[in-house]
Design a protein around this motif. Sequence first.
Motif, PDB file in Angstrom:
ATOM      1  N   GLU A 117     106.328  96.897  73.410  1.00  0.00           N
ATOM      2  CA  GLU A 117     107.187  95.947  72.709  1.00  0.00           C
ATOM      3  C   GLU A 117     106.515  94.573  72.605  1.00  0.00           C
ATOM      4  OE1 GLU A 117     108.004  98.305  74.679  1.00  0.00           O
ATOM      5  OE2 GLU A 117     110.112  98.917  74.544  1.00  0.00           O
ATOM      6  N   ALA A 118     105.876  94.123  73.683  1.00  0.00           N
ATOM      7  CA  ALA A 118     105.200  92.820  73.662  1.00  0.00           C
ATOM      8  C   ALA A 118     104.036  92.832  72.667  1.00  0.00           C
ATOM      9  CB  ALA A 118     104.694  92.472  75.054  1.00  0.00           C
ATOM     10  N   THR A 119     103.289  93.925  72.631  1.00  0.00           N
ATOM     11  CA  THR A 119     102.171  94.032  71.693  1.00  0.00           C
ATOM     12  C   THR A 119     102.662  94.019  70.254  1.00  0.00           C
ATOM     13  OG1 THR A 119     100.932  95.342  73.319  1.00  0.00           O
ATOM     14  CG2 THR A 119     100.158  95.415  71.048  1.00  0.00           C
ATOM     15  N   ALA A 120     103.797  94.666  70.007  1.00  0.00           N
ATOM     16  CA  ALA A 120     104.353  94.673  68.651  1.00  0.00           C
ATOM     17  C   ALA A 120     104.681  93.257  68.186  1.00  0.00           C
ATOM     18  CB  ALA A 120     105.611  95.544  68.612  1.00  0.00           C
ATOM     19  N   VAL A 121     105.265  92.450  69.074  1.00  0.00           N
ATOM     20  CA  VAL A 121     105.580  91.059  68.717  1.00  0.00           C
ATOM     21  C   VAL A 121     104.288  90.282  68.477  1.00  0.00           C
ATOM     22  CG1 VAL A 121     106.690  88.930  69.470  1.00  0.00           C
ATOM     23  CG2 VAL A 121     107.737  91.137  70.018  1.00  0.00           C
ATOM     24  N   LEU A 122     103.264  90.523  69.300  1.00  0.00           N
ATOM     25  CA  LEU A 122     101.985  89.828  69.128  1.00  0.00           C
ATOM     26  C   LEU A 122     101.357  90.152  67.781  1.00  0.00           C
ATOM     27  CD1 LEU A 122      99.954  87.973  70.667  1.00  0.00           C
ATOM     28  CD2 LEU A 122      98.767  90.069  71.351  1.00  0.00           C
ATOM     29  N   PHE A 123     101.607  91.347  67.270  1.00  0.00           N
ATOM     30  CA  PHE A 123     101.031  91.757  65.992  1.00  0.00           C
ATOM     31  C   PHE A 123     101.689  91.069  64.801  1.00  0.00           C
ATOM     32  CE2 PHE A 123      98.352  94.721  67.970  1.00  0.00           C
ATOM     33  CZ  PHE A 123      97.475  95.227  67.020  1.00  0.00           C
ATOM     34  N   LEU A 124     102.608  90.142  65.064  1.00  0.00           N
ATOM     35  CA  LEU A 124     103.126  89.292  63.990  1.00  0.00           C
ATOM     36  C   LEU A 124     102.123  88.212  63.601  1.00  0.00           C
ATOM     37  CD1 LEU A 124     106.872  88.637  64.919  1.00  0.00           C
ATOM     38  CD2 LEU A 124     105.985  90.092  63.096  1.00  0.00           C
ATOM     39  N   ALA A 125     101.084  88.018  64.415  1.00  0.00           N
ATOM     40  CA  ALA A 125     100.121  86.936  64.165  1.00  0.00           C
ATOM     41  C   ALA A 125      99.556  86.953  62.749  1.00  0.00           C
ATOM     42  CB  ALA A 125      98.998  86.975  65.204  1.00  0.00           C
ATOM     43  N   PRO A 126      99.082  88.110  62.216  1.00  0.00           N
ATOM     44  CA  PRO A 126      98.573  88.102  60.837  1.00  0.00           C
ATOM     45  C   PRO A 126      99.624  87.684  59.816  1.00  0.00           C
ATOM     46  CG  PRO A 126      97.871  90.086  61.992  1.00  0.00           C
ATOM     47  CD  PRO A 126      98.894  89.417  62.860  1.00  0.00           C
ATOM     48  N   LEU A 127     100.889  87.997  60.115  1.00  0.00           N
ATOM     49  CA  LEU A 127     101.953  87.591  59.198  1.00  0.00           C
ATOM     50  C   LEU A 127     102.234  86.093  59.314  1.00  0.00           C
ATOM     51  CD1 LEU A 127     104.395  90.602  59.728  1.00  0.00           C
ATOM     52  CD2 LEU A 127     102.628  90.333  57.993  1.00  0.00           C
ATOM     53  N   LEU A 153     110.594  85.135  73.876  1.00  0.00           N
ATOM     54  CA  LEU A 153     109.925  84.055  73.153  1.00  0.00           C
ATOM     55  C   LEU A 153     108.458  83.938  73.547  1.00  0.00           C
ATOM     56  CD1 LEU A 153     112.685  81.288  73.355  1.00  0.00           C
ATOM     57  CD2 LEU A 153     112.130  82.738  71.400  1.00  0.00           C
ATOM     58  N   LEU A 154     108.083  84.492  74.701  1.00  0.00           N
ATOM     59  CA  LEU A 154     106.700  84.370  75.169  1.00  0.00           C
ATOM     60  C   LEU A 154     105.708  85.073  74.242  1.00  0.00           C
ATOM     61  CD1 LEU A 154     107.314  84.806  79.013  1.00  0.00           C
ATOM     62  CD2 LEU A 154     106.683  82.703  77.820  1.00  0.00           C
ATOM     63  N   PRO A 155     105.889  86.364  73.915  1.00  0.00           N
ATOM     64  CA  PRO A 155     104.943  86.982  72.980  1.00  0.00           C
ATOM     65  C   PRO A 155     105.044  86.395  71.575  1.00  0.00           C
ATOM     66  CG  PRO A 155     106.754  88.488  73.444  1.00  0.00           C
ATOM     67  CD  PRO A 155     106.887  87.337  74.402  1.00  0.00           C
ATOM     68  N   LEU A 156     106.228  85.865  71.215  1.00  0.00           N
ATOM     69  CA  LEU A 156     106.372  85.225  69.913  1.00  0.00           C
ATOM     70  C   LEU A 156     105.520  83.958  69.858  1.00  0.00           C
ATOM     71  CD1 LEU A 156     108.027  85.853  67.332  1.00  0.00           C
ATOM     72  CD2 LEU A 156     109.705  84.178  68.126  1.00  0.00           C
ATOM     73  N   GLY A 157     105.559  83.166  70.934  1.00  0.00           N
ATOM     74  CA  GLY A 157     104.704  81.979  71.020  1.00  0.00           C
ATOM     75  C   GLY A 157     103.239  82.358  71.033  1.00  0.00           C
ATOM     76  N   ALA A 158     102.909  83.465  71.736  1.00  0.00           N
ATOM     77  CA  ALA A 158     101.524  83.937  71.754  1.00  0.00           C
ATOM     78  C   ALA A 158     101.063  84.322  70.362  1.00  0.00           C
ATOM     79  CB  ALA A 158     101.397  85.128  72.707  1.00  0.00           C
ATOM     80  N   ALA A 159     101.934  84.947  69.583  1.00  0.00           N
ATOM     81  CA  ALA A 159     101.588  85.343  68.215  1.00  0.00           C
ATOM     82  C   ALA A 159     101.319  84.118  67.340  1.00  0.00           C
ATOM     83  CB  ALA A 159     102.711  86.188  67.609  1.00  0.00           C
ATOM     84  N   GLN A 202      96.603 100.258  68.071  1.00  0.00           N
ATOM     85  CA  GLN A 202      96.737  99.610  69.381  1.00  0.00           C
ATOM     86  C   GLN A 202      98.187  99.611  69.845  1.00  0.00           C
ATOM     87  OE1 GLN A 202      94.870  95.739  69.745  1.00  0.00           O
ATOM     88  NE2 GLN A 202      95.943  95.287  71.648  1.00  0.00           N
ATOM     89  N   LEU A 203      99.132  99.511  68.901  1.00  0.00           N
ATOM     90  CA  LEU A 203     100.546  99.565  69.264  1.00  0.00           C
ATOM     91  C   LEU A 203     100.901 100.920  69.873  1.00  0.00           C
ATOM     92  CD1 LEU A 203     102.300  97.807  66.252  1.00  0.00           C
ATOM     93  CD2 LEU A 203     102.078  96.961  68.567  1.00  0.00           C
ATOM     94  N   ILE A 204     100.388 101.983  69.272  1.00  0.00           N
ATOM     95  CA  ILE A 204     100.662 103.332  69.777  1.00  0.00           C
ATOM     96  C   ILE A 204     100.040 103.500  71.164  1.00  0.00           C
ATOM     97  CG2 ILE A 204     100.302 105.798  69.358  1.00  0.00           C
ATOM     98  CD1 ILE A 204     100.216 105.097  66.346  1.00  0.00           C
ATOM     99  N   PHE A 205      98.796 103.044  71.315  1.00  0.00           N
ATOM    100  CA  PHE A 205      98.137 103.143  72.619  1.00  0.00           C
ATOM    101  C   PHE A 205      98.863 102.292  73.666  1.00  0.00           C
ATOM    102  CE2 PHE A 205      94.209 104.163  70.007  1.00  0.00           C
ATOM    103  CZ  PHE A 205      94.216 105.504  70.350  1.00  0.00           C
ATOM    104  N   ALA A 206      99.391 101.142  73.239  1.00  0.00           N
ATOM    105  CA  ALA A 206     100.121 100.286  74.179  1.00  0.00           C
ATOM    106  C   ALA A 206     101.370 100.987  74.701  1.00  0.00           C
ATOM    107  CB  ALA A 206     100.492  98.963  73.498  1.00  0.00           C
TER     108      ALA A 206
END
Length: 287
Positions: free
Chosen positions: A98-108, A153-159, A245-249
């Motif tokens: 779940e955290a990795t999925a939020v981090l993958f918002l970075a390109p967006l 909000l932590l992974p969102l801020g990371a993204a 990477q999301l699947i592996f996570a």
Amino acid sequence: MNTASHPFHGILLILAAGLVLASHDGMAKYLALSHPLILVVWARYLSQSTAMLLLFGPRRGLSIVRTSHPLLQLIRGLCLVAVSLLFVSSLRHIPIGEATAVLFLAPLFITGLSATLLRERVSRGQWGAVILGLLGVLVIVRPGGALFTPAALLPLGAALCLAVFMLLTRRLSESDDPVTCNFLSSLVGSLLMSLLVPFYWETPDLHDGLLLSVVGGVAMFGHLLLSHAYRYASAATLAPFTYSQLIFAVLVGLVAFGHVPDGGALLGIAIVIASGVLSVWVQRRTA
């Protein structure tokens, strides 16, 4: 060699990178659950800087730190430190998938930053991908659900920090060598965390000490696999496979921590993946 002449090799490398990086996040989560956050992040950057210095230092000498934009490199390094602190901190409270999925918002987020800060033209389709990605995150954390806490909000801020990091990377790639960029970012992290770690020092046992000593090297290896993947296939070809990477996570979370995502989390992760693929498709069509 034609960069797009061996796409299958590139896909295999990008899949391997996803597995290695997800494994790195699993190691970081394990260490962060039992050790101070500052110690874990310090070890990550120190081991990465040491590995890069041993690997590239003898051939490159002082050129490994030569940059045309030292201030931008400093800001870029600080952004990466912020990503690490926020994301590893989130892993204490949120499953890896779940955290990795939020981090993958970075390109967006880059799409939004490009429109607001760089005044670049952004199509309706690209904005649609951003909205779809945010919807996916809402499905993952679900207001009223177990993940709907301030920790989300932590992974969102990371993204968001990762998006700024990626924009600076794009800017610096026009003048600085990629190895220099990666080494300087890890060096900034090493120096900054070295100033803080004495206040959080905790001597680990032999097992955890070995993990702390290699965690940065694992991250470096994953990023080297990513870099080599683009030698064999185009970015457009590989972009959808980066979401492996999301699947592996999710698998690392299941095997290492016994976490089984519920249906809502899996749906949200699928929506985030779809938003990323939509963004790539829109950009290819526009190009």
